[in-house]
Design a protein around this motif. Structure first.
Motif, short mmCIF file in Angstrom:
data_model
loop_
_atom_site.label_atom_id
_atom_site.label_comp_id
_atom_site.label_asym_id
_atom_site.label_seq_id
_atom_site.Cartn_x
_atom_site.Cartn_y
_atom_site.Cartn_z
N ALA A 110 0.83 -1.21 0.00
CA ALA A 110 0.00 0.00 0.00
C ALA A 110 0.86 1.26 0.00
CB ALA A 110 -0.94 0.00 1.20
N GLU A 111 1.94 1.24 0.79
CA GLU A 111 2.85 2.40 0.84
C GLU A 111 3.53 2.61 -0.51
OE1 GLU A 111 5.17 5.62 2.27
OE2 GLU A 111 3.29 4.73 2.94
N LEU A 112 4.00 1.53 -1.13
CA LEU A 112 4.66 1.65 -2.44
C LEU A 112 3.68 2.10 -3.51
CD1 LEU A 112 6.99 -1.49 -2.29
CD2 LEU A 112 7.69 0.91 -2.21
N GLU A 113 2.45 1.64 -3.45
CA GLU A 113 1.44 2.11 -4.40
C GLU A 113 1.18 3.60 -4.21
OE1 GLU A 113 -1.82 -0.63 -3.87
OE2 GLU A 113 -1.04 -1.95 -5.44
N ARG A 114 1.14 4.05 -2.95
CA ARG A 114 0.96 5.48 -2.66
C ARG A 114 2.13 6.31 -3.21
NH1 ARG A 114 2.52 9.22 0.58
NH2 ARG A 114 3.90 7.95 1.83
N LEU A 115 3.32 5.71 -3.22
CA LEU A 115 4.51 6.42 -3.70
C LEU A 115 4.67 6.37 -5.22
CD1 LEU A 115 7.06 5.28 -0.96
CD2 LEU A 115 6.08 7.58 -1.27
N GLY A 116 3.80 5.63 -5.92
CA GLY A 116 3.85 5.63 -7.38
C GLY A 116 4.15 4.30 -8.05
N TYR A 117 4.02 3.21 -7.33
CA TYR A 117 4.20 1.88 -7.91
C TYR A 117 2.83 1.17 -7.95
CZ TYR A 117 9.17 2.67 -6.94
OH TYR A 117 10.42 3.17 -6.89
N PRO A 118 1.96 1.54 -8.89
CA PRO A 118 0.59 1.03 -8.89
C PRO A 118 0.47 -0.46 -9.22
CG PRO A 118 0.98 2.29 -10.88
CD PRO A 118 2.20 2.45 -10.01
N GLY A 119 1.46 -1.04 -9.87
CA GLY A 119 1.38 -2.44 -10.25
C GLY A 119 2.00 -3.38 -9.24
N SER A 120 2.22 -2.92 -8.02
CA SER A 120 2.85 -3.75 -6.99
C SER A 120 2.01 -4.99 -6.70
CB SER A 120 3.01 -2.95 -5.70
OG SER A 120 3.80 -1.82 -5.91
N TYR A 121 2.69 -6.08 -6.39
CA TYR A 121 1.98 -7.30 -6.02
C TYR A 121 2.84 -8.10 -5.04
CZ TYR A 121 4.82 -9.13 -9.86
OH TYR A 121 5.86 -9.45 -10.70
N ILE A 122 2.19 -9.01 -4.35
CA ILE A 122 2.86 -9.78 -3.32
C ILE A 122 3.17 -11.18 -3.85
CG2 ILE A 122 2.57 -10.83 -1.02
CD1 ILE A 122 0.92 -8.35 -0.30
N THR A 123 4.39 -11.63 -3.61
CA THR A 123 4.78 -12.98 -3.98
C THR A 123 4.99 -13.80 -2.71
OG1 THR A 123 7.12 -12.41 -4.08
CG2 THR A 123 5.87 -12.25 -6.13
N THR A 124 4.79 -15.08 -2.83
CA THR A 124 4.95 -16.00 -1.70
C THR A 124 6.26 -16.75 -1.87
OG1 THR A 124 2.57 -16.26 -1.59
CG2 THR A 124 3.89 -17.91 -0.44
N ILE A 125 7.00 -16.86 -0.78
CA ILE A 125 8.30 -17.54 -0.78
C ILE A 125 8.23 -18.68 0.24
CG2 ILE A 125 10.75 -17.25 -0.22
CD1 ILE A 125 10.34 -14.26 -0.94
N VAL A 126 8.72 -19.84 -0.13
CA VAL A 126 8.83 -20.95 0.82
C VAL A 126 10.19 -20.80 1.50
CG1 VAL A 126 8.92 -23.45 1.11
CG2 VAL A 126 7.36 -22.44 -0.57
N SER A 127 10.17 -20.70 2.82
CA SER A 127 11.41 -20.56 3.57
C SER A 127 11.67 -21.83 4.38
CB SER A 127 11.33 -19.34 4.50
OG SER A 127 10.31 -19.51 5.46
#
Length: 129
Positions: A110-127
């Motif tokens: 949400a913060e990055l989208e507010r700063l101008g990265y509208p296509g941000s998305y979350i990826t899942t990582i197996v740790s």
């Protein structure tokens, strides 16, 4: 006469090498050609080592995938880093930090989208812990 041939030849060599030296794209590693669909005892090449670890999920925010573009030409937010994917020959621009909680990743997204990265998305990582 000699100068008419030498000068253009030198210009072509210098500009050609300059473009070559700035290119971030490298040749694909050998392991990209025949990736196994799974690593197990029956697979070739031999199985990967097994450790006594527990798997977990973590999350990372991605903002861009750059193909044929050097990420050093951009000034991304300081919470981001670019990493090269050699088999796909692309740069992934993503959060430096991984998050144990998806809610934390959502807050950064949400913060990055507010700063101008509208296509941000979350990826899942197996740790592995």
């Amino acid at each position: 006469m000699f100068g008419k041939i030498l000068v253009p030849t030198l210009c072509i060599l210098v500009f050609g090498l300059k473009g070559f030296a700035q290119s971030p794209v490298k040749a694909k590693p050998v392991y990209c050609d025949n990736l196994p669909s799974a690593y197990d005892a029956k697979a070739k090449p031999k199985a990967l080592p097994v450790f006594n670890t527990k798997t977990g999920l973590e999350y990372r925010v991605q903002v861009a995938v750059l193909k044929d573009t050097d990420p050093r030409n951009y000034h991304f937010h300081n919470s981001l880093a670019a990493r090269y994917q050699p088999c796909e020959q692309v740069w992934i621009v993503e959060s430096k930090k991984t998050f144990k909680s998806r809610a934390e990743a959502e807050r950064l997204k949400a913060e990055l989208e507010r700063l101008g990265y509208p296509g941000s998305y979350i990826t899942t990582i197996v740790s592995y812990e």
